[in-house]
Scaffold this active site. Sequence first.
Site, short mmCIF file in Angstrom:
data_model
loop_
_atom_site.label_atom_id
_atom_site.label_comp_id
_atom_site.label_asym_id
_atom_site.label_seq_id
_atom_site.Cartn_x
_atom_site.Cartn_y
_atom_site.Cartn_z
CE1 TYR A 193 1.62 -13.98 13.62
CE2 TYR A 193 0.80 -16.12 13.81
CZ TYR A 193 1.81 -15.31 13.99
OH TYR A 193 2.31 -15.47 15.21
CG HIS A 237 -6.40 0.06 -8.50
ND1 HIS A 237 -6.19 1.16 -8.57
CD2 HIS A 237 -5.14 -0.29 -8.51
CE1 HIS A 237 -5.10 1.78 -8.69
NE2 HIS A 237 -4.32 0.87 -8.55
CD GLU A 284 -1.33 3.72 -8.51
OE1 GLU A 284 -0.34 2.93 -8.41
OE2 GLU A 284 -2.43 3.17 -8.64
CG HIS A 295 -1.48 -3.11 -9.71
ND1 HIS A 295 -1.33 -2.50 -10.78
CD2 HIS A 295 -1.93 -2.05 -8.72
CE1 HIS A 295 -1.39 -0.96 -10.68
NE2 HIS A 295 -1.90 -0.72 -9.43
CG HIS A 345 -0.88 0.73 -4.49
ND1 HIS A 345 -2.05 0.09 -4.42
CD2 HIS A 345 -0.91 1.12 -5.82
CE1 HIS A 345 -2.77 0.15 -5.71
NE2 HIS A 345 -2.05 0.87 -6.69
ZN LIG Z 1 -2.45 1.00 -8.55
#
Ligand SMILES: [Zn+2]
Length: 217
Positions: free
Chosen positions: A125, A165, A79, A100, A98
């Site tokens: 926040y 995702h 990714e 999940h 990143h």
């Molecule tokens: Zn991913």
Amino acid sequence: MSQSPHDINVLREQIATYGKSLFDRGLTMGSSGNISQRLDDGGWLMTPTNACLGRLDPARISRLDAQGILIDGDAPTKEHFLHRAMYDERPQSGAIVHLHSTHSVAVSCLPDVNPCECIPPLTAYYVMRVGKLPLVPYYMPGDPALGDAVRGLAGKHCAVLLVNHGPVVAGKTLEAAVYATEELEETAKLFLLLQGKNPRGMTPEQVAELEAKFGRP
Ligand SMILES: [Zn+2]
């Protein structure tokens, strides 16, 4: 001036430490999720493909040059192009996370969220660390078109949510990117807890007041 080998090793250690912290708290599972850090020479450190964030070996973290060519460590996450798309549009961002993460992914699967702002401004926040979170349409994992879709939004947003995702979050430093990711995941949890309860969010005036004082994240 570029970082010294010692400084780069410190950054490698930092990625492993934050990776373990995120994994140990259940924010990422299996070999999912990836972390990157921009280097002063224009290259990056990136977590390797198929690596578990809970058990990263700092020495095997991928180091890429400014063209994205692997210099040392294992091959980078598949990714990597998501990270590159964010960095290209955000010169002010030094690190990207990143994940999940469950609650954020759950929000990405809801049918009726506002694609320009998937999670309403529920707390101050959240407004300061994440701001307006746009939804990125679904693409198959690894499809470069997903990078182009992220690129189109990254200039104006430090965080985006990929449909079915998960989130991609940029910060000035790795610490800032991790904190913003945690804020996003917790606010996603709140948003889900409050479904159907007509919650009192922040008013547009309160959001504008925060943006005037602290800027947009
Ligand atoms: Zn991913």
